[in-house]
Design a protein around this motif. Structure first.
Motif, mmCIF file in Angstrom:
data_model
loop_
_atom_site.group_PDB
_atom_site.id
_atom_site.type_symbol
_atom_site.label_atom_id
_atom_site.label_comp_id
_atom_site.label_asym_id
_atom_site.label_seq_id
_atom_site.Cartn_x
_atom_site.Cartn_y
_atom_site.Cartn_z
ATOM 1 N N GLY A 1 0.858 -1.451 0.065
ATOM 2 C CA GLY A 1 0.048 0.463 -0.376
ATOM 3 C C GLY A 1 0.738 1.323 0.021
ATOM 4 N N LEU A 2 2.406 1.343 0.014
ATOM 5 C CA LEU A 2 3.085 2.145 0.083
ATOM 6 C C LEU A 2 4.139 2.354 -1.273
ATOM 7 N N SER A 3 3.457 3.517 -2.042
ATOM 8 C CA SER A 3 4.065 3.079 -3.372
ATOM 9 C C SER A 3 5.795 3.705 -3.187
ATOM 10 N N LEU A 4 6.226 3.662 -4.197
ATOM 11 C CA LEU A 4 7.623 3.471 -4.454
ATOM 12 C C LEU A 4 8.504 4.394 -4.524
ATOM 13 N N ALA A 5 7.743 5.710 -4.873
ATOM 14 C CA ALA A 5 8.232 7.371 -4.864
ATOM 15 C C ALA A 5 7.842 7.579 -3.017
ATOM 16 N N ALA A 6 6.850 7.420 -2.530
ATOM 17 C CA ALA A 6 6.460 7.557 -1.113
ATOM 18 C C ALA A 6 8.072 6.543 -0.384
ATOM 19 N N TRP A 7 7.995 5.619 0.131
ATOM 20 C CA TRP A 7 9.330 5.116 0.695
ATOM 21 C C TRP A 7 10.594 5.562 0.642
ATOM 22 N N GLN A 8 11.431 5.612 -0.976
ATOM 23 C CA GLN A 8 12.027 7.192 -0.949
ATOM 24 C C GLN A 8 11.940 8.286 -0.280
ATOM 25 N N MET A 9 11.416 9.134 -0.823
ATOM 26 C CA MET A 9 10.959 9.982 -0.401
ATOM 27 C C MET A 9 11.276 9.901 1.372
#
Length: 488
Positions: free
Chosen positions: A32-40
Motif C-alpha cells: 500500500g506504500l508507493s515506490l516514491a513514498a518509500w524513497q522520499m
C-alpha cells in the motif's frame, strides 16, 4: 595559499548508512506504500539524521537532501503540470515561497533592531530595578524579561545569548558568584537555571518564539488546522501564566540561592540605565514599529484580511525600520541567522509536504490507527505527548525533532478521534517544553549548561523534576483552558 574549509565528513556516515539501508529496503516496503513514498521517506530520514550529526550546518545539510531529492527524480526544479491530468507537481523552487519561513526570517531582521538600538538591555535593566530587591524577585524579573523578548526576538538562542544571559551573568558576578567555583551557589546557579526555564516559557508563549513552533504551524496547516499569532498566544496564555508563577518558585525551593536578599540589585540596574542615558530616538522608533506589528498581527487573526497577512506584516515592519534609518540594508544582509533559517525551514517543510503528497503520512496514520483500535483518543494523545517530550533525549535539535515526529504524531492522534485543535496545540507546546530534558536539548541549553554555574548532574536531575511539572501544567490545565476556548 588559502585552505579548504573544514567539513565534518564523519557526520555524513550515519545519515548515509540510514538512507542507503532504507533505500535498499524499497522492494520490502509495506503493502500500500508507493515506490516514491518509500524513497522520499528514506531521503527524509537521512536528512533528519544529518541535522542531528551535523556534517554541515543545518542549512547545508538540508540543501544536500534537497539536491538528492531532485537527482533521484522525486521532485523537479520548477512546478510541472501533467498535460493529460492537469495535476501539478511541486518543484523545489516552490519550497522557498513558504510564508512561515519568510515570516521568521523577517522577524530575525526586526530583532536585530532590538540589540542595535540597545532597547533590549534597557528593558532588562528596568525589570531588575523594579523587581530586584530579593533573589526570587530577580528570578521573576528575568522571567518577565524573557516573556517580553519572546515577542520581540524570534530566536530562543538569540534571546538567551544576546540579552538575558549577559544580564544574568553580570548580576551573578556583581555578587561575587563565580562559575566553576563554590561561590556559584550564592546566586549564579539559581539565576542560570531560572534564565533557562524563562526561555522555555517565552518559547511556548509565542508562535514566533522559536523555529520549531513555525515548523509545527506549517505541519498543522497540512492537516487542515491554522495557527495564527493570536490563536497560539491565546491557547498558550493560561498554562504559561501558571508555569510562570510555579516554575520560579519550584526552582527557588529545590535549587535555592545562598543569597536571599539583593538590595544592591536596584543600584546596579540604576547605574546601567545611567550609562545608557535617556531613551534614544532609534529606541522609540523601534518600539513603535514593534507595537504596530503586534497590533497588525492581532488584527490579522481577528479579521482574516489578506492585506494583514502575518508574513506581510513582518515585511512591512522591516520596511519601516529601513525607511526610518533604524536599520540599514547592510544590517539586514548581515543577519545570517535569518537567511539560514529561510533555507532550511523551507526545505524541511517542502520535504514533509512530499511525504504527504506521496501518501506516506496517510499510510502511517491509518496503520497506527488499526493497531490502536479500541483505545480511547484521550489515552492515545496522552501517550503521544509523553513520547514527544521524552524522545527529545535523542535529539540535539528542536527543529529536527519537530520535523521528524510532529506530523506523524498529529496524524495518529486525529485518526484515533482526537480533536484536531487540541492535538495540534498540545503537540506543538510539547515541542517547546521538551527542552527541559538535557544540556544539549536546544541552543539556550547549550549556552547556559556550559557556563560553569550548573553541574551536569544537577541539570539532569532538576530538569527531570521540572519536566514533569511542565507536562502536568500544559497537559491538564492547558487542555482544560483549550476546552473553555472551544478548541475541542
Amino acid at each position: 595559499m588559502k585552505n579548504l574549509e573544514k567539513v565534518n565528513y564523519r557526520g555524513f556516515v550515519l545519515p548515509l548508512v540510514c538512507g542507503i539501508i532504507l533505500w535498499c529496503m524499497t522492494p520490502l516496503r509495506p503493502a500500500g506504500l508507493s515506490l516514491a513514498a518509500w524513497q522520499m521517506f528514506a531521503i527524509f530520514v537521512a536528512t533528519i539524521v544529518g541535522c542531528i550529526t551535523k556534517p554541515l550546518p543545518i542549512g547545508g545539510t538540508t540543501l544536500i537532501g534537497l539536491i538528492v531529492t531532485v537527482l533521484v527524480g522525486l521532485a523537479p526544479i520548477k512546478d510541472e503540470v501533467n498535460p493529460k491530468t492537469g495535476v501539478v507537481t511541486s518543484g523545489i523552487l516552490s519550497a522557498f515561497s513558504n510564508s512561515a519561513s519568510w515570516l521568521i526570517a523577517m522577524a530575525f531582521i526586526m530583532a536585530y533592531g532590538i540589540s542595535k538600538t540597545g532597547l533590549g538591555n534597557r528593558i532588562a535593566y528596568w525589570m531588575i530595578r523594579r523587581f530586584g530587591k530579593r533573589s526570587i524577585g530577580i528570578g521573576y524579573a528575568i522571567t518577565a524579561l524573557e516573556l517580553i523578548l519572546g515577542a520581540l526576538i524570534p530566536s530562543n538562542s538569540a534571546r538567551t545569548g544576546g540579552v538575558v544571559w549577559p544580564v544574568t551573568e553580570s548580576i551573578a558576578k556583581d555578587y561575587d558568584s563565580l562559575p566553576n567555583d563554590p561561590s556559584r551557589k550564592k546566586i549564579g546557579a539559581y539565576l542560570s537555571m531560572l534564565a533557562f526555564h524563562a526561555n522555555i516559557l517565552s518559547t511556548a508563549l509565542f508562535i514566533t518564539g522559536a523555529a520549531p513552533n513555525m515548523v509545527a504551524s506549517q505541519m498543522a496547516a497540512q492537516k487542515g488546522y491554522t495557527m495564527t499569532w493570536v490563536s497560539w498566544f491565546t491557547a498558550a496564555l493560561v498554562p504559561v501564566i501558571v508555569a510562570t508563577i510555579v516554575i520560579p518558585l519550584v526552582i527557588y525551593r529545590i535549587f535555592p540561592p545562598e543569597i536571599k536578599e539583593t538590595p544592591n540589585a536596584k543600584k546596579w540596574a540604576d547605574d546601567r540605565l545611567s550609562e545608557l542615558g535617556p531613551v534614544t530616538k532609534p529606541e522609540k522608533v523601534m518600539l513603535a514599529v514593534f507595537f504596530l506589528a503586534i497590533i497588525l498581527w492581532v488584527l490579522s487573526g481577528i479579521f482574516k484580511l489578506p492585506q494583514l497577512d502575518s508574513t506581510f506584516v513582518a515585511f512591512l515592519a522591516v520596511g519601516l525600520l529601513l525607511l526610518t534609518g533604524v536599520l540599514t540594508m547592510n544590517d539586514a544582509l548581515k543577519q545570517t541567522g535569518a537567511w539560514n533559517i529561510l533555507i532550511w525551514l523551507s526545505i524541511l517543510i517542502f520535504m514533509a509536504s512530499k511525504l504527504i503528497s506521496f501518501g506516506f503520512i496517510d499510510w502511517f496514520s491509518k496503520s497506527i490507527q488499526m493497531g490502536l483500535h479500541g483505545i480511547s483518543w484521550e489515552i492515545v494523545l496522552a501517550v503521544l505527548v509523553v513520547l514527544m517530550f521524552y524522545t527529545h533525549y535523542f535529539f540535539a535539535s528542536g527543529t529536527a525533532h519537530m520535523t521528524a515526529l510532529y506530523l506523524p504524531f498529529l496524524s495518529v492522534a486525529v485518526a484515533t478521534g482526537a480533536p484536531l485543535g487540541l492535538a495540534a496545540m498540545l503537540l506543538a507546546f510539547t515541542g517547546a517544553i521538551n527542552a527541559s530534558t538535557t544540556h544539549y536539548a536546544n541552543g539556550p541549553a547549550s549556552i547556559i549548561a556550559n557556563t560553569g554555574y550548573i553541574k551536569q548532574g544537577e541539570w539532569w536531575k532538576l530538569n527531570f523534576i521540572l519536566g514533569i511539572i511542565y507536562l502536568l501544567i500544559f497537559g491538564v490545565i492547558g487542555s482544560l483552558w483549550m476546552k473553555i476556548m472551544g478548541l475541542w
